[in-house]
Design an enzyme around this catalytic site. Structure first.
Site, PDB file in Angstrom:
ATOM      1  N   SER A   1       0.821  -1.211   0.000  1.00  0.00           N
ATOM      2  CA  SER A   1       0.000   0.000   0.000  1.00  0.00           C
ATOM      3  C   SER A   1       0.852   1.258   0.000  1.00  0.00           C
ATOM      4  O   SER A   1       1.932   1.297   0.593  1.00  0.00           O
ATOM      5  CB  SER A   1      -0.895  -0.003   1.239  1.00  0.00           C
ATOM      6  OG  SER A   1      -1.505   1.256   1.436  1.00  0.00           O
TER       7      SER A   1
ATOM      8  N   GLU B   1       0.217   3.670   1.737  1.00  0.00           N
ATOM      9  CA  GLU B   1       0.261   4.128   3.133  1.00  0.00           C
ATOM     10  C   GLU B   1       1.590   3.773   3.790  1.00  0.00           C
ATOM     11  O   GLU B   1       1.931   4.323   4.838  1.00  0.00           O
ATOM     12  CB  GLU B   1      -0.891   3.520   3.922  1.00  0.00           C
ATOM     13  CG  GLU B   1      -2.258   4.089   3.569  1.00  0.00           C
ATOM     14  CD  GLU B   1      -2.486   5.494   4.113  1.00  0.00           C
ATOM     15  OE1 GLU B   1      -1.879   5.840   5.136  1.00  0.00           O
ATOM     16  OE2 GLU B   1      -3.277   6.242   3.508  1.00  0.00           O
TER      17      GLU B   1
ATOM     18  N   TYR C   1      -1.901   0.567  10.443  1.00  0.00           N
ATOM     19  CA  TYR C   1      -2.127  -0.104   9.163  1.00  0.00           C
ATOM     20  C   TYR C   1      -0.892   0.000   8.280  1.00  0.00           C
ATOM     21  O   TYR C   1      -0.426  -0.998   7.713  1.00  0.00           O
ATOM     22  CB  TYR C   1      -3.331   0.524   8.458  1.00  0.00           C
ATOM     23  CG  TYR C   1      -3.499   0.075   7.025  1.00  0.00           C
ATOM     24  CD1 TYR C   1      -4.033  -1.171   6.725  1.00  0.00           C
ATOM     25  CD2 TYR C   1      -3.126   0.903   5.963  1.00  0.00           C
ATOM     26  CE1 TYR C   1      -4.191  -1.582   5.407  1.00  0.00           C
ATOM     27  CE2 TYR C   1      -3.287   0.501   4.651  1.00  0.00           C
ATOM     28  CZ  TYR C   1      -3.819  -0.740   4.376  1.00  0.00           C
ATOM     29  OH  TYR C   1      -3.955  -1.159   3.071  1.00  0.00           O
TER      30      TYR C   1
END
Length: 333
Positions: A123, A125, A147
């Site tokens: 990801s 992120e 996360y």
């Protein structure tokens, strides 16, 4: 006929990937956690074409059993606790699914079918507090949420198993990708669904957090094609998948309200409860390697995607025939 095992098949990406692989002639096996409620809304139209089986990234033996039983040629690990705000509320569970769950699946493949090709859903992120703009495969990670931290672990354990055990294991560092099948807790769908509700007189305002946050948003069906392309290469590698263009949440609101002929400033309210403890302000990807090596290109623009999503939510809320696989109304957080 190739067999593909998809974890997270009931999610946005899993449903589009299942459609894509079926069109390619694959036998598609989808792993689903045992729950007491129906969670197959996105794949309801595929139930007669796929095989849905029970398994859990928290249970090593269930993964070993699935690999032994179905002997997949390709494994796409899309399952995770994938909502960033929830990772602050449930950081340990997020780590179990999103980090250690990757290890359990890789270990099952290593023990049972080491020639299977493995895709890990990494990801954007992971970049978090970005070290360079745009972000590419060599950009250092600086995650800003539980996360993101969990995804970094999943990414590096995939690299480790590739290098240690010679597995064909790839990670796709996918930037934000959206569609009418996106959950309503995610800001893009929250906006398009909220706009549709306001247009139809079902709501009077839309409450959001940081309107200045910028993201590189693409269209989910484009991105699952990149996942498949990674597993068709001669050698395994990791790829950033992104449009290379950023838009603010404010711009998202402008476009979405424009679709229905309304002024976003009349309806959007900034609510501090939707601000993150540590914000990620700017994510934009450099997908040069995906373009040159995989031959991948996005086909749907940000503006087109927003219009597709607003129109789909309007049809759903009016009770018109909704797009296949679209999730019905849920409470908006």
């Amino acid at each position: 006929m190739k067999t593909a095992l998809i974890t997270g098949i009931t999610g946005q990406d899993g449903s589009y990937l299942a459609e894509f692989l079926l069109e390619k002639g694959y036998r598609v096996v989808g792993m689903q956690r045992r729950t007491s409620t129906e969670t197959v809304g996105r794949i309801a139209h595929l139930m007669d074409k796929i095989e849905l089986v029970q398994g859990d990234l928290l249970d090593q033996l269930s993964l070993i059993d699935l690999i032994q039983r179905y002997q997949p040629d390709e494994v796409y690990n899309l399952a995770a606790q994938s909502f960033v705000p929830t990772s602050w509320q449930q950081p340990v569970l997020t780590g179990e699914f999103t980090a250690l769950g990757v290890t359990r699946m890789l270990e099952a493949i290593r023990l049972v079918k080491p020639d299977a090709r493995f895709y890990q859903a990494s990801s954007s992120e992971m970049f978090g507090k970005v070290r360079e703009v745009p972000q590419r495969e060599t950009t250092p990670f600086y995650p800003r949420s539980p996360y993101g931290v969990s995804k970094v672990y999943g990414h590096w354990i995939t690299v480790n198993y590739r290098e240690s055990y010679n597995l064909f294991a790839c990670s796709g560092i996918l930037f934000n990708h959206e569609s009418p099948r996106r959950g309503l807790e995610f800001v893009t769908r929250k906006v398009t669904h909220g706009v549709a509700r306001i247009k139809l007189g079902l709501a009077k305002e839309l409450r959001l957090g940081n309107l200045d946050a910028q993201r590189d948003w693409g269209y989910a069906p484009d991105y699952v094609r990149a996942m498949w392309l990674m597993l068709q290469q001669d050698e395994p590698d990791d790829f950033v998948v992104a449009t290379g263009k950023t838009h603010t949440v404010r711009r998202l609101c402008e476009l979405a309200f424009d679709v229905v002929g309304l002024n976003w400033e009349d309806y959007v309210v900034v609510d501090p409860k939707f601000l993150r403890p540590a914000e990620v302000d700017l994510l934009v990807g450099d997908a040069t390697r995906a373009r040159t090596i995989l031959g991948w290109e996005p086909t749907v623009s940000f503006e087109e995607m927003v219009e597709i999503m607003v129109d789909a939510d309007l049809r759903m809320l009016r009770g018109d025939s909704a797009p296949a696989g679209m999730i019905g109304p849920m409470p908006v957080r």
